[in-house]
Design an enzyme around this catalytic site. Structure first.
Site, PDB file in Angstrom:
ATOM      1  N   ARG A 160      -4.184   7.200  12.583  1.00 28.59           N
ATOM      2  CA  ARG A 160      -3.525   7.994  12.324  1.00 28.59           C
ATOM      3  C   ARG A 160      -2.544   8.569  13.715  1.00 28.59           C
ATOM      4  O   ARG A 160      -2.257   9.448  14.497  1.00 28.59           O
ATOM      5  CB  ARG A 160      -4.044   9.686  12.381  1.00 28.59           C
ATOM      6  CG  ARG A 160      -4.990   9.604  10.816  1.00 28.59           C
ATOM      7  CD  ARG A 160      -5.304  10.576  10.256  1.00 28.59           C
ATOM      8  NE  ARG A 160      -5.829  10.869   9.220  1.00 28.59           N
ATOM      9  CZ  ARG A 160      -4.831  10.842   8.295  1.00 28.59           C
ATOM     10  NH1 ARG A 160      -3.869  11.052   8.099  1.00 28.59           N
ATOM     11  NH2 ARG A 160      -5.859  11.069   7.433  1.00 28.59           N
ATOM     12  N   ASP A 191       3.516  12.066   7.450  1.00 21.49           N
ATOM     13  CA  ASP A 191       3.666  11.802   8.866  1.00 21.49           C
ATOM     14  C   ASP A 191       3.960  11.058   9.524  1.00 21.49           C
ATOM     15  O   ASP A 191       4.859  10.345  10.279  1.00 21.49           O
ATOM     16  CB  ASP A 191       2.126  12.268   9.509  1.00 21.49           C
ATOM     17  CG  ASP A 191       1.708  13.883  10.207  1.00 21.49           C
ATOM     18  OD1 ASP A 191       3.020  14.710   9.812  1.00 21.49           O
ATOM     19  OD2 ASP A 191       0.981  14.372   9.308  1.00 21.49           O
ATOM     20  N   THR A 216       0.120   8.911  -0.241  1.00 22.84           N
ATOM     21  CA  THR A 216      -0.683   9.954  -0.274  1.00 22.84           C
ATOM     22  C   THR A 216      -1.584  10.220  -1.141  1.00 22.84           C
ATOM     23  O   THR A 216      -0.222  10.292  -2.194  1.00 22.84           O
ATOM     24  CB  THR A 216      -0.489  10.687   0.790  1.00 22.84           C
ATOM     25  OG1 THR A 216      -1.231  11.839   0.259  1.00 22.84           O
ATOM     26  CG2 THR A 216       0.546  11.630   0.292  1.00 22.84           C
ATOM     27  N   ASP A 218      -2.998  12.297  -1.626  1.00 17.63           N
ATOM     28  CA  ASP A 218      -2.414  14.435  -1.840  1.00 17.63           C
ATOM     29  C   ASP A 218      -1.107  14.043  -3.450  1.00 17.63           C
ATOM     30  O   ASP A 218      -1.668  15.821  -3.435  1.00 17.63           O
ATOM     31  CB  ASP A 218      -2.215  15.048  -0.653  1.00 17.63           C
ATOM     32  CG  ASP A 218      -3.075  14.930   0.402  1.00 17.63           C
ATOM     33  OD1 ASP A 218      -4.128  14.560   0.002  1.00 17.63           O
ATOM     34  OD2 ASP A 218      -2.945  15.482   1.928  1.00 17.63           O
TER      35      ASP A 218
HETATM   36  P1  FBP Z   1      -2.816  11.182   4.510  1.00 18.43           P
HETATM   37  O1  FBP Z   1      -1.774  12.448   4.429  1.00 18.43           O
HETATM   38  O2  FBP Z   1      -2.510  10.170   5.154  1.00 18.43           O
HETATM   39  O3  FBP Z   1      -2.171  10.155   2.936  1.00 18.43           O
HETATM   40  O4  FBP Z   1      -4.381  11.853   4.515  1.00 18.43           O
HETATM   41  C1  FBP Z   1      -4.113  12.317   2.859  1.00 18.43           C
HETATM   42  C2  FBP Z   1      -6.266  12.635   3.217  1.00 18.43           C
HETATM   43  O5  FBP Z   1      -6.629  11.982   2.409  1.00 18.43           O
HETATM   44  C3  FBP Z   1      -6.413  14.894   3.090  1.00 18.43           C
HETATM   45  O6  FBP Z   1      -6.280  14.611   1.912  1.00 18.43           O
HETATM   46  C4  FBP Z   1      -7.381  14.578   3.956  1.00 18.43           C
HETATM   47  O7  FBP Z   1      -7.410  15.887   4.051  1.00 18.43           O
HETATM   48  C5  FBP Z   1      -7.062  13.968   4.941  1.00 18.43           C
HETATM   49  O8  FBP Z   1      -6.353  12.652   4.939  1.00 18.43           O
HETATM   50  C6  FBP Z   1      -8.716  13.627   5.189  1.00 18.43           C
HETATM   51  O9  FBP Z   1      -7.951  12.965   7.298  1.00 18.43           O
HETATM   52  P2  FBP Z   1      -9.425  12.355   7.952  1.00 18.43           P
HETATM   53  O10 FBP Z   1      -9.300  11.135   7.367  1.00 18.43           O
HETATM   54  O11 FBP Z   1      -8.840  12.510   8.992  1.00 18.43           O
HETATM   55  O12 FBP Z   1     -10.692  13.106   7.929  1.00 18.43           O
END
Ligand code: FBP
Length: 574
Positions: A160, A191, A216, A218
């Site tokens: 990230r 992002d 994503t 999401d």
């Molecule tokens: P992206 O927005 O990078 O696709 O990631 C989505 C996600 O899976 C969300 O649904 C969740 O809240 C977040 O990543 C979790 O982040 P991490 O992998 O840093 O725990």
């Protein structure tokens, strides 16, 4: 002839066969070749402007991204681009994994090799950090053959990192110069596509074109009329729907548990919407609706408890509840706390030496610091102190590298369940509730992100990769590859290039306004939401459970697409 008894076989051979690293399903999937969109069957494709859409660029975007802000919407039509010299391209997977990512790489790779056998694709390792630190491996046909149609992002890894300083940008430029890249494909969410826009702007003088890919689970990377959903959403939703369907089956069988399910998806409730349409649970919370109705957390608790009380009157002491993981952002009084605490943390960390960051302080000192801050009002303290301890702690958790609140780390399912249990005890005391409340809480997130892609996501991811190659071959930079008409068969899909600059808006991050790609929340006027809102009345008090079962890769169910996508397409059809 007598069949050979298993006992006569070499036991070690049997063990080796049973425990081989690759599962039969994964091996079967490797053989599938996603079909190409018709436009790409004769060549790389040519560009023409796509009219009829008004994409406006914000002044802040024009100021920060002057070069890419002039990009116009384009459509890819049949045609070819003569490529005389081999091209060197890079690709990076960014943010959370999403099923179909390996197929994006396969799409770029195979399109590049079809165009010129000496084209090269470099895969950066562990996300944007791989570009910053020059860590990569070459993508080969063998590598593609090992990962095609499989889940996860582990061919290259992901991360990230935000390319948010002049130093990091210069390091990226240096890597691309060193590797003599002509183009870079960034596979990511809002992002990561923001990163792509800034990379495009800052690398044009060294001849590196940059194309983003909408990824994503999401589902919140959408552009009305142009991008219906990102890849990965369908597979993750079906994976979660399988689990919720199984719980429907469980609670309907032993009639004794209420299952509270929190589903991943960050701020927006797209995932809950789709999983609800797939499974018909008894309670469905949609964050965007909670915001519109200005519900408090106590209203939300009552909303769930009222269904439990009503079902208990009918002798039904069981059920399923769907909770979006980002629900807190839609509850106004809690969102205000999130915003203020993010601001306080960001400012403290900016001023403090590295060893004394906000999160290095004991929890009591963190609370004290917030309490003493100018922007913190008495009202904020009252709201904060009225929340369960677990939620209070959750609000203080570290933000991610982009400044986002990490909803995935707060157990909202457990918190709401406990609040509902407390409320039901009171209702029992008042003689209103006479049922038995036994409950389980679940979180579905990381599992669905890593699932096998559906056939839809395999085809979609692959063709997004081919589209990205086509945009690069046609000289584009600062675009996101997209495909229109996803609700129709692949034969009708239409590849396009959406300029990144008009997708950007100003958003509060780490205590200041930043230019980022805007997330799309659930549209409460959309057919998918309206149909859900109508149907869930029946699902609350009667049982209409639906059992979607696991993702299929052959047979009629293999061609499934998201239900919400198809319902929303009804509006497009008029
Ligand atoms: P992206 O927005 O990078 O696709 O990631 C989505 C996600 O899976 C969300 O649904 C969740 O809240 C977040 O990543 C979790 O982040 P991490 O992998 O840093 O725990």
């Amino acid at each position: 002839m007598v069949a050979e008894s298993p006992v006569a076989q070499d036991p070690q051979a049997i063990i080796n066969d049973l425990l081989q690293d690759d599962s039969p399903i994964r091996l079967e999937r490797l053989a599938y070749q996603p079909p190409l969109i018709p436009v790409f069957r004769e060549g790389v494709g040519a560009l023409r402007p796509l009219e009829g859409f008004n994409l406006e660029v914000l002044k802040a975007a024009r100021d920060q991204l002057p070069y890419v802000s002039d990009n116009k919407l384009v459509q890819i039509v049949p045609g070819d681009v003569l490529q005389e010299h081999p091209r060197r391209l890079g690709i990076v997977l960014s943010g959370g994994p999403a099923p179909g990512g390996h197929n994006v790489i396969a799409g770029v790779f195979e399109a590049a090799k079809r165009a010129h056998p000496d084209n090269v694709l470099i895969g950066f390792l562990a996300g944007p950090k791989g570009i910053i630190t020059n860590k990569y491996k070459e993508v080969t046909a063998e590598l593609i053959g090992t990962y095609k149609n499989s889940g996860g992002f582990h061919m290259l890894g992901t991360g990230r990192d935000k390319i948010d300083t002049a130093t990091k940008m210069e390091q990226c430029r240096e890597t691309c110069r060193h590797l003599e890249l002509d183009g870079l494909v960034v596979v990511g969410g809002d992002d990561s596509n923001t990163n792509a826009a800034f990379l495009a702007e800052n690398m044009r003088d060294i001849g590196v074109q940059v194309i983003g890919i909408p990824k994503t689970i999401d589902g919140d990377l959408q552009v009305p009329g142009l991008l219906q959903i990102p890849f990965g959403y369908h597979s993750a939703c079906l994976s979660f729907a399988t689990e919720v369907g199984n719980l429907n089956s469980d609670c309907k069988s032993d009639l004794k548990y209420w299952h509270f399910n929190r589903l991943m998806g960050r701020s927006a409730s797209h995932i809950v919407l789709e999983v609800a349409l797939q499974t018909h649970p008894n309670v469905v919370l949609i964050g965007e609706e909670i915001e519109e109705k200005e519900l408090t957390i106590h209203n939300v608790v009552r909303l769930i408890a009222d269904v439990i009380v009503e079902r208990a009157k009918r002798g039904m002491n069981y059920g399923t509840v769907l909770i979006p993981e980002g629900i807190l952002e839609f509850i106004h009084e809690i969102n205000m706390l999130i915003i203020k605490i993010s601001y306080i943390i960001a400012n403290y960390d900016k001023e403090a030496a590295n060893s004394e960051t906000f999160h290095a302080l004991p929890i009591e000192d963190q609370v004290q610091l917030i309490d003493n801050h100018d922007i913190w009002r008495d009202y904020d303290s009252r709201v904060y102190m009225g929340l369960p301890t677990e939620l209070q702690r959750g609000l203080l958790l570290p933000r991610d590298s982009h400044g986002n609140f990490q909803f995935a780390q707060v157990r909202t399912d457990r918190i709401l369940l406990d609040m509902v249990a407390t409320y039901l005890r009171k209702q029992r005391g008042r003689g209103i509730y006479k049922g038995t409340f036994r409950s389980q809480n679940h979180y579905y997130g990381y599992d669905g992100r890593g699932t096998f892609p559906t056939k839809f996501d395999c085809d979609y991811g692959y063709n997004l990769g081919v589209t990205a190659y086509s945009l690069l071959a046609n000289g584009c930079t600062g675009y996101m590859a997209a495909i229109r008409h996803l609700h129709l068969p692949v034969e009708c899909w239409e590849p396009i290039g959406i300029p990144l600059a008009p997708l950007m808006h100003l958003e509060e991050r780490k205590g200041r306004l930043e230019l980022v790609i805007a997330k799309q929340k659930v549209d409460l006027e959309s057919p998918a939401f309206k149909i859900l809102a109508r149907e869930r009345q029946r699902w609350a008090l009667e049982d209409h459970y639906r059992f979607p079962g696991p993702i299929q890769f052959s047979g009629p169910s293999a061609d499934a697409k998201p239900i919400s996508l198809q319902l929303n397409a009804l509006a497009l059809a008029g």
